[in-house]
Design a protein around this motif. Structure first.
Motif, mmCIF file in Angstrom:
data_model
loop_
_atom_site.group_PDB
_atom_site.id
_atom_site.type_symbol
_atom_site.label_atom_id
_atom_site.label_comp_id
_atom_site.label_asym_id
_atom_site.label_seq_id
_atom_site.Cartn_x
_atom_site.Cartn_y
_atom_site.Cartn_z
ATOM 1 N N THR A 175 -71.173 -29.900 30.832
ATOM 2 C CA THR A 175 -69.998 -29.755 29.629
ATOM 3 C C THR A 175 -69.219 -28.484 29.598
ATOM 4 O O THR A 175 -68.131 -28.534 29.083
ATOM 5 N N ALA A 176 -69.896 -27.258 29.761
ATOM 6 C CA ALA A 176 -69.153 -26.118 29.753
ATOM 7 C C ALA A 176 -68.084 -25.860 30.810
ATOM 8 O O ALA A 176 -66.928 -25.645 30.623
ATOM 9 N N LEU A 177 -68.676 -26.435 32.014
ATOM 10 C CA LEU A 177 -67.656 -26.380 33.247
ATOM 11 C C LEU A 177 -66.639 -27.480 33.117
ATOM 12 O O LEU A 177 -65.386 -27.089 33.464
ATOM 13 N N GLY A 178 -66.711 -28.373 32.572
ATOM 14 C CA GLY A 178 -65.807 -29.423 32.509
ATOM 15 C C GLY A 178 -64.704 -29.127 31.543
ATOM 16 O O GLY A 178 -63.583 -29.324 31.775
ATOM 17 N N SER A 179 -65.142 -28.553 30.491
ATOM 18 C CA SER A 179 -64.210 -28.046 29.427
ATOM 19 C C SER A 179 -63.173 -27.207 30.060
ATOM 20 O O SER A 179 -62.026 -27.215 29.736
ATOM 21 N N VAL A 180 -63.966 -26.028 30.687
ATOM 22 C CA VAL A 180 -63.078 -24.957 31.121
ATOM 23 C C VAL A 180 -62.132 -25.495 32.002
ATOM 24 O O VAL A 180 -60.826 -25.367 32.282
ATOM 25 N N ILE A 181 -62.482 -26.400 33.072
ATOM 26 C CA ILE A 181 -61.746 -26.967 34.232
ATOM 27 C C ILE A 181 -60.590 -27.692 33.533
ATOM 28 O O ILE A 181 -59.289 -27.443 34.101
ATOM 29 N N PHE A 182 -60.735 -28.348 32.655
ATOM 30 C CA PHE A 182 -59.678 -29.557 32.160
ATOM 31 C C PHE A 182 -58.676 -28.723 31.338
ATOM 32 O O PHE A 182 -57.634 -29.123 31.501
ATOM 33 N N LEU A 183 -59.291 -27.674 30.695
ATOM 34 C CA LEU A 183 -58.456 -26.687 29.732
ATOM 35 C C LEU A 183 -57.099 -26.031 30.663
ATOM 36 O O LEU A 183 -56.162 -26.206 30.473
ATOM 37 N N LEU A 184 -57.892 -25.579 31.982
ATOM 38 C CA LEU A 184 -56.893 -24.592 32.656
ATOM 39 C C LEU A 184 -55.993 -25.866 33.575
ATOM 40 O O LEU A 184 -54.934 -25.498 33.503
#
Length: 485
Positions: A175-184
């Motif tokens: 959840t955390a990794l996906g959020s950050v990757i998609f934001l970037l």
């Protein structure tokens, strides 16, 4: 029959050298990352979609980019951003029951499919009317709400007790990794290709997950085509689910609502989950604002510095959970102790960091302390967040649905509180109030969970078995003993 420890999992007949249970785990992690990523990408896209000059709010936009095509005022923007939670908060309990009673695999598949379709339709529907986009966001929330219950049900049937911490951490750290990757990635796409491509590219790539999940995942090892017999026996024996027809223990059992809400072990998880989510949403949603307004970082620097803590959290959570599982397997600590240690790290770690942030100045110190705080929160994945499965594997989906529904309230409240406090004064003075609220909630989480938390299966996990035992006639020897008494 061989004991669990005597069985060795051979890769032949499975999915190569990687054990099948970890293939399911990794796919689940990617699925959770997709759900969260497709939720937050709209927060990036809307900046390029709105014509801020026309709505009289150019200060919200990026002065280096052109205004978008849509004249959506602040109210409409708020509705678009919050609509996700309308669906999310109402779908969790039905999702938990569906996952327990029918198929957690296909509930998860449907959740991602709904999000993919909604995201792909967003550019076209935005041209028609914003109200249609609101409907799409609600549908995304409906899909997102069932993911935790579905994955909890799958973990209950796939994760051996001595691997539950690390497998839960792998899944939920997505959840955390996906959020950050998609934001970037969304920021890069918007800047170079346009906001429409955010939805088309990310939705299209995410759709590929549906193929792999549909082929490789299964509700339990007994239904998995690609698992070796040795691994299937290892998992089923460790979880006492030898009978393929009775793997879903909660199918025929009614949810023992009264027992659940009177259970100190469950209530400890509920309180810990709710308090922790305040801190989680605070760093996930408001960290960029803090780094910009207090630490004075430029937006170009902000993106990478915002992402750094979540990468360190991901690495830490997996290593930390593996250490806990190793200690449990060797008998050095109990499941209860492991859950309390992990929850303690996830609450006391950020608590100390936020107290220091209130009084220590300097951008370098601020970045270090915020990174340590976010990293420590990663302990929750192997703490209270996987504890539902320990106390009741048959109703794990329902339990996490209850706690996550209540824990969604901080997600709605955090932006409101932060915006209210920082609207007139975005300095550290306002952030001290925010941090002290967060510190208080982390303290409540630690105290309550340390006292009442438990890693032991609760008696109400098998209500049917208890009822059947009570209805069975006494055996001759026991009847004679009863008469003598």
């Amino acid at each position: 029959m061989k004991g669990v420890k005597e069985l060795e999992v051979e890769p032949r007949g499975g999915l190569g050298k990687l054990h099948t249970r970890y293939v399911v785990c990794i796919l689940g992690s990617i699925g959770m990352g997709i759900i969260y990523g497709l939720k937050v990408n709209f927060h990036v896209a809307i900046v390029s979609m709105v014509n801020y000059t026309a709505v009289g709010g150019s200060e919200h936009g990026n002065s280096d980019s052109e205004d978008g095509p849509f004249v959506w005022n602040a109210l409409i923007q708020g509705l678009l951003l919050s609509a996700y939670f309308w669906g999310y908060i109402v779908s969790e309990l039905p999702g938990g029951k569906l996952a327990e009673s029918y198929s957690a695999k296909w509930v998860m598949f449907g959740a991602v499919a709904i999000n993919v379709v909604a995201v792909l339709l967003t550019p076209i529907c935005a041209q028609l009317h914003f109200s249609i986009v609101i409907v799409l966001r609600v549908l995304q929330g409906l899909g997102g709400g069932v993911t935790f219950p579905a994955m909890h049900c799958l973990l209950a049937h796939w994760a051996p007790p001595t691997e539950r911490s690390v497998m839960s951490s792998i899944v939920y750290s997505g959840t955390a990794l996906g959020s950050v990757i998609f934001l970037l990635v969304s920021g890069k796409i918007a800047a170079s290709l346009g906001w429409e491509l955010i939805f088309y590219i990310e939705g299209g790539v995410s759709a590929l997950w549906l193929i792999f999940w549909g082929i490789l995942a299964a509700d339990n090892p007994s239904l998995e085509k690609y698992i070796s017999p040795q691994e299937r026996d290892l998992i089923n024996l460790s979880l006492h689910q030898d009978d393929p027809e009775s793997v879903h223990g909660g199918r025929k059992a009614s949810v023992p609502w009264k027992a659940i809400f009177l259970s100190p072990a469950f209530l400890a998880i509920l309180i810990a989950h709710t308090c922790s989510n305040w801190g989680w949403y605070m760093v996930l949603v408001e960290l960029p604002l803090y780094m910009k307004s207090v630490l004075k970082f430029k937006m170009s620097e902000n993106a990478l510095l915002t992402a750094l803590p979540f990468f360190t959290m991901w690495i830490f959570s997996i290593i930390f959970s593996k250490v806990l599982d190793t200690f449990r397997e060797k008998g050095l600590i109990t499941t209860t102790t492991a859950r309390k240690i992990a929850t303690g790290v996830a609450s006391l770690g950020p608590l100390v960091c936020f107290v220091l942030l209130c009084y220590i100045g300097g951008s370098v110190a601020g970045v270090i302390l915020m990174t340590l705080a976010v990293t420590a929160i990663g302990g929750m994945f192997s703490g209270f967040l996987s504890n539902h499965i320990d106390i009741s594997p048959n109703f794990a989906g329902t339990l996490v649905a209850i706690t996550n529904t209540v824990a969604t309230i901080p997600g709605i409240a955090v932006p409101f509180v932060v915006n209210t406090l920082t609207a007139k004064d975005p300095s550290i003075t306002s952030w001290r109030i925010i941090f002290w609220i967060t510190v208080t909630l982390f303290a409540i989480e630690f105290i309550v969970y340390t006292i009442f938390g438990s890693g032991e299966e609760q008696p109400w996990n098998n209500p049917n078995a208890t009822a059947e035992a009570e209805s069975q006639p006494l055996k001759p020897d026991k009847a004679k003993a009863a008469e003598t008494a």
